[in-house]
Every structure is written in C-alpha cells, then in structure tokens.
Design a protein around this motif. Structure first.
Motif, mmCIF file in Angstrom:
data_model
loop_
_atom_site.group_PDB
_atom_site.id
_atom_site.type_symbol
_atom_site.label_atom_id
_atom_site.label_comp_id
_atom_site.label_asym_id
_atom_site.label_seq_id
_atom_site.Cartn_x
_atom_site.Cartn_y
_atom_site.Cartn_z
ATOM 1 N N ALA A 154 18.684 42.169 25.622
ATOM 2 C CA ALA A 154 19.874 41.310 25.586
ATOM 3 C C ALA A 154 19.518 39.906 25.128
ATOM 4 C CB ALA A 154 20.517 41.272 26.974
ATOM 5 N N GLU A 155 18.363 39.444 25.589
ATOM 6 C CA GLU A 155 17.955 38.106 25.175
ATOM 7 C C GLU A 155 17.680 38.048 23.684
ATOM 8 O OE1 GLU A 155 14.641 37.112 27.545
ATOM 9 O OE2 GLU A 155 15.775 36.940 29.416
ATOM 10 N N THR A 156 17.020 39.099 23.159
ATOM 11 C CA THR A 156 16.727 39.089 21.723
ATOM 12 C C THR A 156 17.987 39.222 20.873
ATOM 13 O OG1 THR A 156 16.326 41.474 21.865
ATOM 14 C CG2 THR A 156 14.412 40.028 22.021
ATOM 15 N N ASN A 157 18.996 39.928 21.420
ATOM 16 C CA ASN A 157 20.216 40.122 20.640
ATOM 17 C C ASN A 157 21.157 38.926 20.699
ATOM 18 O OD1 ASN A 157 19.468 42.687 19.799
ATOM 19 N ND2 ASN A 157 20.299 43.655 21.663
ATOM 20 N N ILE A 158 21.191 38.251 21.846
ATOM 21 C CA ILE A 158 22.237 37.258 22.053
ATOM 22 C C ILE A 158 21.686 35.842 22.117
ATOM 23 C CG2 ILE A 158 24.125 36.628 23.630
ATOM 24 C CD1 ILE A 158 24.159 39.539 24.505
ATOM 25 N N ARG A 159 20.420 35.688 22.431
ATOM 26 C CA ARG A 159 19.881 34.350 22.624
ATOM 27 C C ARG A 159 20.053 33.498 21.377
ATOM 28 N NH1 ARG A 159 14.177 33.590 25.734
ATOM 29 N NH2 ARG A 159 15.031 33.167 27.782
ATOM 30 N N HIS A 160 20.274 32.227 21.697
ATOM 31 C CA HIS A 160 20.318 31.228 20.631
ATOM 32 C C HIS A 160 18.892 30.909 20.195
ATOM 33 C CE1 HIS A 160 21.332 27.409 18.611
ATOM 34 N NE2 HIS A 160 22.517 27.981 18.438
ATOM 35 N N PRO A 161 18.654 30.533 18.939
ATOM 36 C CA PRO A 161 17.284 30.186 18.514
ATOM 37 C C PRO A 161 16.658 29.073 19.334
ATOM 38 C CG PRO A 161 18.679 30.511 16.609
ATOM 39 C CD PRO A 161 19.583 30.565 17.794
ATOM 40 N N SER A 162 17.508 28.183 19.897
ATOM 41 C CA SER A 162 16.943 27.091 20.698
ATOM 42 C C SER A 162 16.330 27.588 21.998
ATOM 43 C CB SER A 162 18.035 26.060 21.003
ATOM 44 O OG SER A 162 19.079 26.653 21.766
ATOM 45 N N ASP A 163 16.727 28.800 22.446
ATOM 46 C CA ASP A 163 16.167 29.330 23.685
ATOM 47 C C ASP A 163 14.681 29.620 23.549
ATOM 48 O OD1 ASP A 163 18.646 29.129 24.771
ATOM 49 O OD2 ASP A 163 19.174 31.241 24.471
ATOM 50 N N TRP A 164 14.254 29.985 22.358
ATOM 51 C CA TRP A 164 12.824 30.210 22.161
ATOM 52 C C TRP A 164 12.052 28.904 22.293
ATOM 53 C CZ3 TRP A 164 11.479 34.931 22.658
ATOM 54 C CH2 TRP A 164 12.333 35.962 22.262
ATOM 55 N N ILE A 165 12.646 27.835 21.868
ATOM 56 C CA ILE A 165 11.988 26.528 22.043
ATOM 57 C C ILE A 165 11.917 26.170 23.522
ATOM 58 C CG2 ILE A 165 12.100 24.083 21.445
ATOM 59 C CD1 ILE A 165 13.520 24.859 18.886
ATOM 60 N N LEU A 166 12.973 26.532 24.269
ATOM 61 C CA LEU A 166 12.932 26.295 25.709
ATOM 62 C C LEU A 166 11.827 27.116 26.383
ATOM 63 C CD1 LEU A 166 16.710 26.130 26.687
ATOM 64 C CD2 LEU A 166 15.066 24.251 26.606
ATOM 65 N N SER A 167 11.607 28.326 25.899
ATOM 66 C CA SER A 167 10.490 29.127 26.431
ATOM 67 C C SER A 167 9.158 28.452 26.145
ATOM 68 C CB SER A 167 10.522 30.524 25.823
ATOM 69 O OG SER A 167 11.712 31.192 26.157
ATOM 70 N N GLU A 168 9.038 27.872 24.961
ATOM 71 C CA GLU A 168 7.811 27.132 24.636
ATOM 72 C C GLU A 168 7.676 25.905 25.534
ATOM 73 O OE1 GLU A 168 5.677 24.988 20.786
ATOM 74 O OE2 GLU A 168 7.635 25.978 20.568
ATOM 75 N N VAL A 169 8.795 25.231 25.814
ATOM 76 C CA VAL A 169 8.762 24.074 26.721
ATOM 77 C C VAL A 169 8.326 24.500 28.112
ATOM 78 C CG1 VAL A 169 10.210 22.343 27.854
ATOM 79 C CG2 VAL A 169 10.460 22.766 25.402
ATOM 80 N N GLU A 170 8.815 25.656 28.560
ATOM 81 C CA GLU A 170 8.409 26.170 29.883
ATOM 82 C C GLU A 170 6.906 26.453 29.917
ATOM 83 O OE1 GLU A 170 9.713 29.729 33.008
ATOM 84 O OE2 GLU A 170 10.185 29.873 30.855
ATOM 85 N N TYR A 171 6.400 27.027 28.834
ATOM 86 C CA TYR A 171 4.956 27.295 28.768
ATOM 87 C C TYR A 171 4.155 25.994 28.812
ATOM 88 C CZ TYR A 171 0.433 28.459 26.720
ATOM 89 O OH TYR A 171 -0.906 28.572 26.485
ATOM 90 N N LEU A 172 4.618 24.963 28.100
ATOM 91 C CA LEU A 172 3.901 23.684 28.091
ATOM 92 C C LEU A 172 3.918 23.031 29.465
ATOM 93 C CD1 LEU A 172 5.153 22.253 24.664
ATOM 94 C CD2 LEU A 172 2.843 23.065 25.197
ATOM 95 N N ILE A 173 5.039 23.120 30.177
ATOM 96 C CA ILE A 173 5.113 22.521 31.513
ATOM 97 C C ILE A 173 4.190 23.271 32.488
ATOM 98 C CG2 ILE A 173 6.647 22.137 33.482
ATOM 99 C CD1 ILE A 173 8.883 21.575 31.479
ATOM 100 N N ASN A 174 4.179 24.592 32.411
ATOM 101 C CA ASN A 174 3.284 25.363 33.285
ATOM 102 C C ASN A 174 1.822 25.062 32.982
ATOM 103 O OD1 ASN A 174 5.427 26.633 34.578
ATOM 104 N ND2 ASN A 174 5.504 28.286 33.074
ATOM 105 N N LEU A 175 1.488 24.941 31.703
ATOM 106 C CA LEU A 175 0.112 24.627 31.318
ATOM 107 C C LEU A 175 -0.277 23.225 31.780
ATOM 108 C CD1 LEU A 175 -2.401 25.591 29.825
ATOM 109 C CD2 LEU A 175 -1.427 24.664 27.715
ATOM 110 N N SER A 176 0.643 22.282 31.710
ATOM 111 C CA SER A 176 0.347 20.925 32.173
ATOM 112 C C SER A 176 0.109 20.904 33.687
ATOM 113 C CB SER A 176 1.486 19.984 31.803
ATOM 114 O OG SER A 176 2.691 20.374 32.461
ATOM 115 N N GLY A 177 0.861 21.734 34.429
ATOM 116 C CA GLY A 177 0.621 21.821 35.867
ATOM 117 C C GLY A 177 -0.756 22.366 36.191
ATOM 118 N N ARG A 178 -1.209 23.362 35.431
ATOM 119 C CA ARG A 178 -2.568 23.883 35.656
ATOM 120 C C ARG A 178 -3.623 22.831 35.340
ATOM 121 N NH1 ARG A 178 -1.481 29.635 32.571
ATOM 122 N NH2 ARG A 178 -0.014 30.501 34.123
#
Length: 377
Positions: free
Chosen positions: A130-154
């Motif tokens: 569902a995410e791949t079919n309906i997600r907006h392209p900006s959601d992938w950038i948000l996933s990258e932002v989530e990864y960067l925040i988690n990496l910064s916490g580590r």
C-alpha cells in the motif's frame, strides 16, 4: 440202711450243687469277661482300622489339597505377572501417549506462532504494498530523515560523537527543506531545537586532554624534588654594653645573657626543617604522581568527572608538598595540572530528540491515510 444211704446221698449232693452254682457263676462271669474283652478288642480294632483309614484318606486328601493349592498359587502368580506386564505395558503406552500429546501441543503452539508470524508478515507486506502504491514521493525522503535521526542518536549515545550527531541532524534538516511541504514545519522546528541544544553542550577535547596528561607524565622525571632547606637563624639582638650610666639595667641584662649563652646556645628558626627523601621514597613519589595522572586519563575516556577531579587534586598535592615550587619547571607543571583540573570530561546528553517522536507520529498518520484510501478504493 436204705434211709441212711439216701440221707448221705442228699447230704453229699447238696454241697456239690452249691459249688456247681459257684462254678457256673464263675464260668458265666469269665465268659462274660471274655466276651466283653473280645467286644472291646473288636471295637479297638475297628477304631484303629478306622483311624488308619481316616489317616490314609487325610494324607491323600492333604497331598491333593497341597497340589491344588500349589496349582492355584502358580496360576495366581502367573496371573499377577501377566497383570504386572499388562500394567507396565499400559503405563508405557500412557507415557508414550503423554509425550505424543505434549509434542502435539508444542507443534500446535509452533503452528499458531507461525500462523501469527505469517499473518503479521502478510500485514506488513500489505502495508508495504500500500505504501509503494499510494505513498507520495516525499514520504521516501521522510524515511531517509528518520534513518538520519536514528543514526545521529546512535552516534550521540553510543559513541558520544557530538560533531557527527550535529552534522547528521543538519543533513536531515536539509532533506526536509528539499521536500517543500509546509505541514512539516513543526518537524523542522523540533529538529532545529535539537541542533541548538546539542550546539549549546560543552565541547570535549578528549584527544587534547589525553595528550596534555601524557606530556605531563613524561615530565615527571625532570621535576626537582625539594631538598633539605635550613631556615635562616634569627639575628641576635645587640649585645654590646653601652657607656651610659643610666642604662645600667640593660647593661646588666646583656652581660647576664652573654654569660649564659657562652654555656647554652639556642637558635630560633621561623620554619620547620624538612628531612631529605631517600632514593626509594623519591621513586615512590614519582610513581604516585604518574599513577594519579593515569587515573585522570582513564576518567577522561570513561567520562567520570569525579574520578578525574580527585586524581588531579592528588597530583597537585603531591607537587606542592614534595617538589621544589621555586623551580620554573615545577611551577609550569603545577600550572598545567591546575588548568587541566578545570576541564569538563563528562557531558549530560539529552535522553531523546524532540524530532524523533514527532517524525514517527507523522509517518504513522501518512500510513493510516494510505490504508484508508486503499480500503475506499
């Protein structure tokens, strides 16, 4: 003559008849006794014969009974043995049934768990589809932002790398700017607050502090240990006698004091005399000072501020007590240790970024919206 003979005959016959009667009675009694004895013997023989017959029958019956009892006992033993065997077999079968039931229960639980996992995997797969079919392209950038925040916490909580943490959060902020979505302004505001909070933390120069402590350790052998210092003796007062007659009392005192001092000499010093250190004590002193600096180095790596402060305070005490503080190298050493004692080796890091929970809530909202849209279609 005839009468006399008959009388004699009568007389003679009378006594013979009594004897005969007695004899007859005796014969009868003897016969009776014989008959009774015979009857008794016959009865006794009958009793003996009956007893022998009865004993013989009893012996035969007892042997037969014993044989029957033995056969019954053997039958009972065989039946008991068979029952025991049947009981053991039933017990083993029961145990086998129990183990099989337990195995079946375990297999059933495993199957239930696997079914749950499969269902959760299916839900995750459906969600991802569902995410791949309906997600907006900006959601992938948000996933990258989530990864960067988690990496910064580590980087912050595991490695205590403050610079890398700030750089990663700044990169995440740039990625949010690239999206150009005004609804993400609260997220960017929280992210900038996290960056400002981290920049306000005191900077730790771990390498600089460790290098400074190591250089101080190498300079310990060049320090000058304080030697025997004899304080100056107070100068004696004027002992000359004046020629003035009015000063006769002071002259008498001076004369008396000079006379006494010729026997006993008392020297007055302002400071106590320090004893010299032996070579062994000097070696222990250097090792204690080096050990204090080594403790400070370990405290820097472990961010233990209390141990760091205590170790450098001990080093300052050792230098002030046992080394020549008038020497320039000792003064520089003391000043360097005192400057390092004011360093902060531990930092109170935040427990959580403000942007992390906000970003997770935004992602959940977008995923739920995508599911509602898919169900509506």
């Amino acid at each position: 003559m005839t009468d006399t003979n008959t009388e004699n005959q009568n007389i003679s016959t009378t006594p013979e008849s009594e004897e005969d009667v007695v004899n007859k009675k005796r014969k009868k009694s003897s016969r009776l006794l014989v008959i009774i004895a015979l009857i008794f013997i016959i009865i006794l023989l009958c009793i003996i014969g009956y007893g022998f017959y009865f004993y013989k029958n009893n012996v035969v019956n007892n042997t037969a009974y014993q044989q029957k009892i033995e056969t019954l006992a053997n039958k009972l033993e065989s039946q008991v043995a068979q029952q025991n065997n049947q009981f053991q077999q039933s017990k083993s079968l029961n145990d086998n049934f129990k183990t099989q039931i337990e195995q079946l229960n375990i297999q059933l639980l495993d199957a239930q768990n696997k079914s749950k996992l499969h269902s959760s995997d299916m839900q995750a797969l459906q969600r991802s589809v569902a995410e791949t079919n309906i997600r907006h392209p900006s959601d992938w950038i948000l996933s990258e932002v989530e990864y960067l925040i988690n990496l910064s916490g580590r980087k912050l909580w595991l490695e205590h790398d403050l610079k890398s943490t700030i750089a990663l959060l700044s990169t995440a902020d740039k990625r949010i700017v690239e999206i150009g979505d005004p609804s993400l302004n609260p997220l960017r505001r929280a992210l900038l607050e996290d960056i400002n909070m981290l920049e306000a933390l005191p900077q730790r120069d771990v390498d600089g502090v460790i290098l400074a402590l190591s250089s101080l350790e190498r300079r310990i052998d060049k320090l000058t240990v304080a030697g025997l210092e004899v304080p100056e003796i107070k100068q004696a007062k004027d002992k000359e006698v004046s020629g003035d007659v009015a000063d006769w009392e002071t002259n008498v005192d001076k004369s008396w004091n000079s006379f006494i001092e010729s026997f006993i000499v008392i020297s007055h010093r302002d400071k106590p005399v320090e004893a010299l250190l032996s070579p062994e004590q000097s070696w222990y002193l250097k090792e204690n000072l080096r050990n204090a600096l080594s403790k400070a180095e370990f405290a820097v790596y472990r961010e233990q501020q209390d141990i760091y402060d205590l170790a450098l305070q001990n080093a300052l005490k050792l230098v002030a007590l046992y080394y020549d503080m008038e020497d320039k190298s000792t003064q520089q050493f003391y000043t360097s240790v005192k400057r390092l004692s004011k360093q902060n080796v531990s930092i109170d890091y935040p427990d959580q970024f403000k942007s992390a929970p906000l970003l997770s809530s935004i992602l959940k909202q977008r995923i739920s919206k995508s599911f509602t849209i898919e169900n509506a279609e």
